[in-house]
Design a protein around this motif. Sequence first.
Motif, PDB file in Angstrom:
ATOM      1  N   LEU A 238      38.500  26.386  51.428  1.00 62.12           N
ATOM      2  CA  LEU A 238      39.860  26.678  51.874  1.00 62.12           C
ATOM      3  C   LEU A 238      39.898  26.719  53.400  1.00 62.12           C
ATOM      4  O   LEU A 238      38.966  27.217  54.037  1.00 62.12           O
ATOM      5  CB  LEU A 238      40.332  28.010  51.306  1.00 62.12           C
ATOM      6  N   PRO A 239      40.968  26.215  54.006  1.00 62.63           N
ATOM      7  CA  PRO A 239      41.061  26.259  55.469  1.00 62.63           C
ATOM      8  C   PRO A 239      41.180  27.687  55.976  1.00 62.63           C
ATOM      9  O   PRO A 239      41.709  28.568  55.293  1.00 62.63           O
ATOM     10  CB  PRO A 239      42.324  25.446  55.776  1.00 62.63           C
ATOM     11  N   GLN A 240      40.677  27.892  57.180  1.00 62.77           N
ATOM     12  CA  GLN A 240      40.738  29.183  57.860  1.00 62.77           C
ATOM     13  C   GLN A 240      41.465  28.982  59.193  1.00 62.77           C
ATOM     14  O   GLN A 240      41.304  27.943  59.829  1.00 62.77           O
ATOM     15  CB  GLN A 240      39.328  29.710  58.136  1.00 62.77           C
ATOM     16  N   VAL A 241      42.213  29.980  59.619  1.00 62.83           N
ATOM     17  CA  VAL A 241      42.914  29.951  60.902  1.00 62.83           C
ATOM     18  C   VAL A 241      42.678  31.292  61.569  1.00 62.83           C
ATOM     19  O   VAL A 241      42.847  32.347  60.949  1.00 62.83           O
ATOM     20  CB  VAL A 241      44.425  29.688  60.714  1.00 62.83           C
ATOM     21  N   SER A 242      42.284  31.253  62.855  1.00 64.61           N
ATOM     22  CA  SER A 242      41.993  32.495  63.562  1.00 64.61           C
ATOM     23  C   SER A 242      42.058  32.275  65.070  1.00 64.61           C
ATOM     24  O   SER A 242      41.795  31.177  65.563  1.00 64.61           O
ATOM     25  CB  SER A 242      40.591  32.975  63.185  1.00 64.61           C
ATOM     26  N   ALA A 243      42.348  33.354  65.779  1.00 64.95           N
ATOM     27  CA  ALA A 243      42.256  33.328  67.239  1.00 64.95           C
ATOM     28  C   ALA A 243      40.790  33.290  67.671  1.00 64.95           C
ATOM     29  O   ALA A 243      40.483  32.860  68.783  1.00 64.95           O
ATOM     30  CB  ALA A 243      42.945  34.544  67.839  1.00 64.95           C
ATOM     31  N   ASP A 244      39.899  33.729  66.798  1.00 59.69           N
ATOM     32  CA  ASP A 244      38.464  33.689  67.081  1.00 59.69           C
ATOM     33  C   ASP A 244      37.859  32.423  66.490  1.00 59.69           C
ATOM     34  O   ASP A 244      38.134  32.092  65.325  1.00 59.69           O
ATOM     35  CB  ASP A 244      37.759  34.909  66.472  1.00 59.69           C
ATOM     36  N   ALA A 245      37.049  31.748  67.263  1.00 57.91           N
ATOM     37  CA  ALA A 245      36.368  30.544  66.772  1.00 57.91           C
ATOM     38  C   ALA A 245      35.380  30.936  65.680  1.00 57.91           C
ATOM     39  O   ALA A 245      34.842  32.051  65.693  1.00 57.91           O
ATOM     40  CB  ALA A 245      35.630  29.852  67.918  1.00 57.91           C
ATOM     41  N   PRO A 246      35.135  30.045  64.722  1.00 55.40           N
ATOM     42  CA  PRO A 246      34.137  30.354  63.703  1.00 55.40           C
ATOM     43  C   PRO A 246      32.754  30.464  64.337  1.00 55.40           C
ATOM     44  O   PRO A 246      32.504  29.916  65.411  1.00 55.40           O
ATOM     45  CB  PRO A 246      34.225  29.167  62.743  1.00 55.40           C
TER      46      PRO A 246
END
Length: 151
Positions: free
Chosen positions: A116-124
């Motif tokens: 599943l796609p992830q979205v965040s202000a922090d990079a993986p």
Amino acid sequence: MSSTALFGAEQITAIAEEVFAAMVDGETGALNPWLDGPVTLTNPLHAWVELQVELPSRVLLTTERETADDLARALLAMEPDEPVSEDDLVDAFGEVANVVGGNLKALLPVHGKLALPQVSADAPSAEGATPIDDVALSWRGRLLTVSVWTL
């Protein structure tokens, strides 16, 4: 064949251009190579999807939050000044990462699955990850990077 043999800058750019033309802009020409040199993002947003294939990989899109908001507006056919909810932003930016990742995965002889796609202000996390390639693109004059990593 490993993903490193297939996912070069040319393939990444071509797929991103096709996805943006089909999903976001409805025409070609809005996504082009970035020619303005290095830029430090002040409010970055990241969307990624992991490819569960022979050589596990990650496709990561990064841009400014404001650009991601505009991307969501374009994808969801919203008005230019319409507020973008957090849910709409996550859904839209994650879906673009998902489709770019899915199209790259389709280049592999054994397709595997997408997480599943992830979205965040922090990079993986980059721990244990190795960059394959990174392309800087200009969407409507604003920086959008697409990178592929092995995990």
